[in-house]
Design an enzyme around this catalytic site. Structure first.
Site, PDB file in Angstrom:
ATOM      1  N   SER A 152      13.399   5.415   0.402  1.00  0.00           N
ATOM      2  CA  SER A 152      12.563   6.498  -0.149  1.00  0.00           C
ATOM      3  C   SER A 152      11.187   6.485   0.503  1.00  0.00           C
ATOM      4  CB  SER A 152      12.430   6.314  -1.665  1.00  0.00           C
ATOM      5  OG  SER A 152      11.887   5.029  -1.935  1.00  0.00           O
ATOM      6  N   HIS A 186      11.213  -8.134   2.791  1.00  0.00           N
ATOM      7  CA  HIS A 186      10.970  -8.441   1.385  1.00  0.00           C
ATOM      8  C   HIS A 186      11.785  -9.630   0.904  1.00  0.00           C
ATOM      9  CE1 HIS A 186       9.544  -4.031   0.927  1.00  0.00           C
ATOM     10  NE2 HIS A 186       8.581  -4.812   1.374  1.00  0.00           N
ATOM     11  N   ARG A 231      21.790  -9.685 -10.009  1.00  0.00           N
ATOM     12  CA  ARG A 231      21.827  -8.975  -8.710  1.00  0.00           C
ATOM     13  C   ARG A 231      22.504  -9.834  -7.650  1.00  0.00           C
ATOM     14  NH1 ARG A 231      15.871  -7.030  -7.580  1.00  0.00           N
ATOM     15  NH2 ARG A 231      16.835  -6.211  -5.679  1.00  0.00           N
ATOM     16  N   VAL A 278      17.208  -7.107  -0.021  1.00  0.00           N
ATOM     17  CA  VAL A 278      17.249  -8.561  -0.247  1.00  0.00           C
ATOM     18  C   VAL A 278      18.699  -9.054  -0.339  1.00  0.00           C
ATOM     19  CG1 VAL A 278      14.968  -8.636  -1.336  1.00  0.00           C
ATOM     20  CG2 VAL A 278      16.985  -8.185  -2.766  1.00  0.00           C
ATOM     21  N   TYR A 329      17.655 -11.372 -11.475  1.00  0.00           N
ATOM     22  CA  TYR A 329      17.984 -11.687 -10.078  1.00  0.00           C
ATOM     23  C   TYR A 329      19.348 -12.358  -9.949  1.00  0.00           C
ATOM     24  CZ  TYR A 329      13.581  -9.961  -8.337  1.00  0.00           C
ATOM     25  OH  TYR A 329      12.557  -9.108  -7.991  1.00  0.00           O
ATOM     26  N   GLN A 354      14.448  -3.734   4.219  1.00  0.00           N
ATOM     27  CA  GLN A 354      13.665  -3.979   3.000  1.00  0.00           C
ATOM     28  C   GLN A 354      14.581  -4.617   1.949  1.00  0.00           C
ATOM     29  OE1 GLN A 354      10.966  -0.345   2.094  1.00  0.00           O
ATOM     30  NE2 GLN A 354      12.682   0.450   3.294  1.00  0.00           N
ATOM     31  N   CYS A 403       6.071 -26.184  -5.473  1.00  0.00           N
ATOM     32  CA  CYS A 403       5.801 -26.792  -4.152  1.00  0.00           C
ATOM     33  C   CYS A 403       6.368 -25.966  -2.999  1.00  0.00           C
ATOM     34  CB  CYS A 403       6.416 -28.195  -4.131  1.00  0.00           C
ATOM     35  SG  CYS A 403       8.208 -28.189  -4.226  1.00  0.00           S
TER      36      CYS A 403
HETATM   37  C1  BV8 Z   1       1.413  -5.887  -0.795  1.00  0.00           C
HETATM   38  C2  BV8 Z   1      11.860  -7.050  -3.150  1.00  0.00           C
HETATM   39  C3  BV8 Z   1      -0.753  -6.826  -0.634  1.00  0.00           C
HETATM   40  C4  BV8 Z   1      11.959  -7.416  -4.601  1.00  0.00           C
HETATM   41  C5  BV8 Z   1      10.463  -5.058  -3.051  1.00  0.00           C
HETATM   42  C6  BV8 Z   1      -0.798   0.333   0.422  1.00  0.00           C
HETATM   43  C7  BV8 Z   1      -0.791  -0.742   1.302  1.00  0.00           C
HETATM   44  C8  BV8 Z   1      -0.286  -1.988   0.893  1.00  0.00           C
HETATM   45  C9  BV8 Z   1       0.227  -2.146  -0.405  1.00  0.00           C
HETATM   46  C10 BV8 Z   1       0.219  -1.077  -1.263  1.00  0.00           C
HETATM   47  C11 BV8 Z   1      -0.293   0.148  -0.869  1.00  0.00           C
HETATM   48  N1  BV8 Z   1      -0.172   0.984  -1.934  1.00  0.00           N
HETATM   49  C12 BV8 Z   1       0.403   0.359  -2.973  1.00  0.00           C
HETATM   50  C13 BV8 Z   1       0.627  -0.908  -2.610  1.00  0.00           C
HETATM   51  C14 BV8 Z   1       1.216  -1.910  -3.480  1.00  0.00           C
HETATM   52  C15 BV8 Z   1       2.729  -1.979  -3.368  1.00  0.00           C
HETATM   53  C16 BV8 Z   1       3.378  -0.646  -3.193  1.00  0.00           C
HETATM   54  O1  BV8 Z   1       3.704  -0.218  -2.086  1.00  0.00           O
HETATM   55  N2  BV8 Z   1       3.615   0.036  -4.312  1.00  0.00           N
HETATM   56  C17 BV8 Z   1       4.295   1.309  -4.266  1.00  0.00           C
HETATM   57  C18 BV8 Z   1       5.201   1.432  -5.479  1.00  0.00           C
HETATM   58  C19 BV8 Z   1       3.271   2.418  -4.166  1.00  0.00           C
HETATM   59  N3  BV8 Z   1       3.103  -2.850  -2.278  1.00  0.00           N
HETATM   60  C20 BV8 Z   1       3.153  -4.178  -2.519  1.00  0.00           C
HETATM   61  O2  BV8 Z   1       2.857  -4.692  -3.572  1.00  0.00           O
HETATM   62  C21 BV8 Z   1       3.590  -5.040  -1.354  1.00  0.00           C
HETATM   63  N4  BV8 Z   1       2.641  -6.121  -1.202  1.00  0.00           N
HETATM   64  O3  BV8 Z   1       1.021  -4.847  -0.408  1.00  0.00           O
HETATM   65  O4  BV8 Z   1       0.612  -7.000  -0.904  1.00  0.00           O
HETATM   66  C22 BV8 Z   1      -1.274  -8.167  -0.470  1.00  0.00           C
HETATM   67  C23 BV8 Z   1      -1.809  -8.536   0.746  1.00  0.00           C
HETATM   68  C24 BV8 Z   1      -2.338  -9.802   0.888  1.00  0.00           C
HETATM   69  C25 BV8 Z   1      -2.295 -10.719  -0.178  1.00  0.00           C
HETATM   70  C26 BV8 Z   1      -1.733 -10.341  -1.394  1.00  0.00           C
HETATM   71  C27 BV8 Z   1      -1.214  -9.064  -1.555  1.00  0.00           C
HETATM   72  C28 BV8 Z   1       4.922  -5.713  -1.630  1.00  0.00           C
HETATM   73  C29 BV8 Z   1       6.000  -4.696  -1.811  1.00  0.00           C
HETATM   74  C30 BV8 Z   1       7.363  -5.400  -1.853  1.00  0.00           C
HETATM   75  C31 BV8 Z   1       8.008  -5.250  -3.204  1.00  0.00           C
HETATM   76  N5  BV8 Z   1       9.368  -5.782  -3.183  1.00  0.00           N
HETATM   77  N6  BV8 Z   1      11.684  -5.605  -2.987  1.00  0.00           N
HETATM   78  C32 BV8 Z   1      13.269  -6.962  -5.223  1.00  0.00           C
HETATM   79  O5  BV8 Z   1      14.146  -6.438  -4.502  1.00  0.00           O
HETATM   80  O6  BV8 Z   1      13.395  -7.132  -6.448  1.00  0.00           O
HETATM   81  S1  BV8 Z   1      10.297  -3.385  -2.911  1.00  0.00           S
HETATM   82  C33 BV8 Z   1      11.807  -2.589  -3.101  1.00  0.00           C
HETATM   83  O7  BV8 Z   1      11.554  -1.200  -3.340  1.00  0.00           O
HETATM   84  C34 BV8 Z   1      12.645  -2.532  -1.853  1.00  0.00           C
HETATM   85  O8  BV8 Z   1      12.617  -3.736  -1.144  1.00  0.00           O
HETATM   86  C35 BV8 Z   1      12.087  -1.385  -1.049  1.00  0.00           C
HETATM   87  O9  BV8 Z   1      11.089  -1.809  -0.176  1.00  0.00           O
HETATM   88  C36 BV8 Z   1      11.379  -0.566  -2.079  1.00  0.00           C
HETATM   89  C37 BV8 Z   1      11.842   0.853  -2.096  1.00  0.00           C
HETATM   90  O10 BV8 Z   1      13.174   0.869  -2.221  1.00  0.00           O
HETATM   91  P1  BV8 Z   1      14.140   1.634  -1.174  1.00  0.00           P
HETATM   92  O11 BV8 Z   1      14.761   0.581  -0.351  1.00  0.00           O
HETATM   93  O12 BV8 Z   1      13.476   2.752  -0.459  1.00  0.00           O
HETATM   94  O13 BV8 Z   1      15.144   2.164  -2.244  1.00  0.00           O
HETATM   95  P2  BV8 Z   1      14.898   3.355  -3.263  1.00  0.00           P
HETATM   96  O14 BV8 Z   1      15.782   3.098  -4.437  1.00  0.00           O
HETATM   97  O15 BV8 Z   1      13.438   3.615  -3.489  1.00  0.00           O
HETATM   98  O16 BV8 Z   1      15.441   4.595  -2.442  1.00  0.00           O
HETATM   99  C38 BV8 Z   1      16.786   4.593  -2.041  1.00  0.00           C
HETATM  100  C39 BV8 Z   1      16.912   5.706  -1.017  1.00  0.00           C
HETATM  101  O17 BV8 Z   1      18.249   5.696  -0.535  1.00  0.00           O
HETATM  102  C40 BV8 Z   1      16.645   7.075  -1.604  1.00  0.00           C
HETATM  103  O18 BV8 Z   1      15.823   7.809  -0.726  1.00  0.00           O
HETATM  104  C41 BV8 Z   1      18.047   7.703  -1.693  1.00  0.00           C
HETATM  105  O19 BV8 Z   1      18.002   9.100  -1.454  1.00  0.00           O
HETATM  106  C42 BV8 Z   1      18.744   7.016  -0.554  1.00  0.00           C
HETATM  107  N7  BV8 Z   1      20.201   6.899  -0.700  1.00  0.00           N
HETATM  108  C43 BV8 Z   1      20.922   6.801  -1.849  1.00  0.00           C
HETATM  109  N8  BV8 Z   1      22.240   6.677  -1.541  1.00  0.00           N
HETATM  110  C44 BV8 Z   1      22.325   6.685  -0.163  1.00  0.00           C
HETATM  111  C45 BV8 Z   1      21.030   6.815   0.370  1.00  0.00           C
HETATM  112  N9  BV8 Z   1      20.780   6.850   1.689  1.00  0.00           N
HETATM  113  C46 BV8 Z   1      21.840   6.766   2.514  1.00  0.00           C
HETATM  114  N10 BV8 Z   1      23.122   6.637   2.093  1.00  0.00           N
HETATM  115  C47 BV8 Z   1      23.390   6.590   0.761  1.00  0.00           C
HETATM  116  N11 BV8 Z   1      24.669   6.486   0.339  1.00  0.00           N
HETATM  117 ZN    ZN Z   2       8.810 -28.031  -6.365  1.00  0.00          ZN
END
Ligand code: BV8
Ligand code: ZN
Length: 247
Positions: free
Chosen positions: A196, A119, A70, A103, A67, A101, A130
């Site tokens: 995505s 996020h 990043r 950070v 992090y 989404q 704490c």
């Molecule tokens: C939770 C912060 C429950 C950290 C991130 C169904 C319902 C609920 C949850 C789930 C579910 N199914 C599965 C889950 C669990 C999980 C999940 O979704 N897993 C996935 C993999 C299936 N979800 C969770 O765990 C979430 N929490 O549900 O908690 C709960 C409830 C109560 C109590 C306890 C628990 C939490 C998810 C958050 C994770 N944190 N980020 C960090 O940054 O390190 S996620 C992170 O990846 C991003 O924030 C973003 O959200 C995600 C996807 O990334 P994208 O932003 O889409 O980027 P990506 O690289 O994937 O794609 C880039 C896109 O850009 C591509 O399409 C590409 O073509 C395009 N692109 C490229 N260049 C360009 C472009 N577009 C335009 N111009 C360009 N030049």
């Molecule tokens: Zn503390």
């Protein structure tokens, strides 16, 4: 060409706009997305395994180092024309809600007033014990790929300071998710850019807007699961397409 004209007209006529962004909008600023260089630079680990509470518990120095790398990277890059076009939409339609989404702080640095961070943020670390918010000095010089950096300790309770982001398996901030769902269910147009659409519950936001009758416009160089939700699919980069939408 017709698509971009149709999208610009939809956006121009809209009174209530939501912009929903993912890592793709920051790609042209030099911030790697999740599904390419970011993991490439850390080819030994995939983001999904590092962005978890378990990983931080098991290897706090590896996760904190990732992090910090990043946070340093973001502090060395600038917003791109895509971020600036989003801020231009907000100036034209002041009720616009930006939901991200990401950070990073590139929307804010481009002039977006108050983006909803579903996020969390690289710039809001807190104590894992704490919960106290922690002010950090500017990120250290770019550590070499994979350098382990011991997280600081909280001055109040000596707990480990953690990144202020939402990890996989963690609940999203309730207020942010509620504000995002409320805005999506009441907008005329939702512009989804650079995501995505694979991570939930964030990926629900454009679907909420479509179900409520809004026109969804997608900007992405590649096909995504949002293709079927979007009324208009603009294939291309955010930095090239968004400025054309707001001229
Ligand atoms: C939770 C912060 C429950 C950290 C991130 C169904 C319902 C609920 C949850 C789930 C579910 N199914 C599965 C889950 C669990 C999980 C999940 O979704 N897993 C996935 C993999 C299936 N979800 C969770 O765990 C979430 N929490 O549900 O908690 C709960 C409830 C109560 C109590 C306890 C628990 C939490 C998810 C958050 C994770 N944190 N980020 C960090 O940054 O390190 S996620 C992170 O990846 C991003 O924030 C973003 O959200 C995600 C996807 O990334 P994208 O932003 O889409 O980027 P990506 O690289 O994937 O794609 C880039 C896109 O850009 C591509 O399409 C590409 O073509 C395009 N692109 C490229 N260049 C360009 C472009 N577009 C335009 N111009 C360009 N030049
Ligand atoms: Zn503390």
């Amino acid at each position: 060409m017709a698509d971009i004209v149709q999208a610009a007209k939809l956006l121009g006529d809209a009174r209530r706009v939501v912009v929903f962004t993912g890592a793709g909008i920051s790609a042209e600023s030099g911030v790697p997305t999740f599904r390419d260089a970011l993991t490439g630079l850390w080819e030994r680990f995939d983001a999904q395994s590092l962005a978890t509470p378990q990983a931080f518990q098991d290897q706090p120095d590896l996760v904190w180092g990732w992090y910090e790398w990043r946070r340093h990277r973001v502090s060395t890059v600038s917003p791109n024309p895509g971020h600036r076009a989003v801020a231009a939409i907000e100036s034209r339609v002041p009720s616009t809600v930006v939901i991200t989404q990401n950070v990073d702080d590139l929307h804010e640095r481009a002039g977006s007033r108050d983006p909803v961070h579903l996020h969390g943020s690289l710039f809001a670390p807190r104590c894992s014990g704490c919960g106290e918010a922690v002010a950090l000095p500017p990120a250290t010089a770019e550590p070499d790929a994979g350098r382990r950096v011991q997280p600081p300790a909280c001055v109040r309770c000596h707990g480990l300071v953690r990144p202020g982001v939402v990890w996989f398996g963690e609940a999203l901030p309730e207020a942010a998710l509620e504000a995002a769902a409320r805005a999506a269910s009441a907008c005329d147009v939702l512009l989804t850019v650079g995501t995505s659409g694979m991570v939930y519950p964030a990926a629900e936001i454009p679907r909420i807007a479509a179900r409520a009758g809004a026109a969804v416009i997608q900007v992405n160089p590649h096909a995504t699961p949002m293709d079927s939700v979007a009324l208009v699919n603009l294939r291309g980069s955010a930095g090239r397409i968004l400025p054309e939408l707001v001229t």
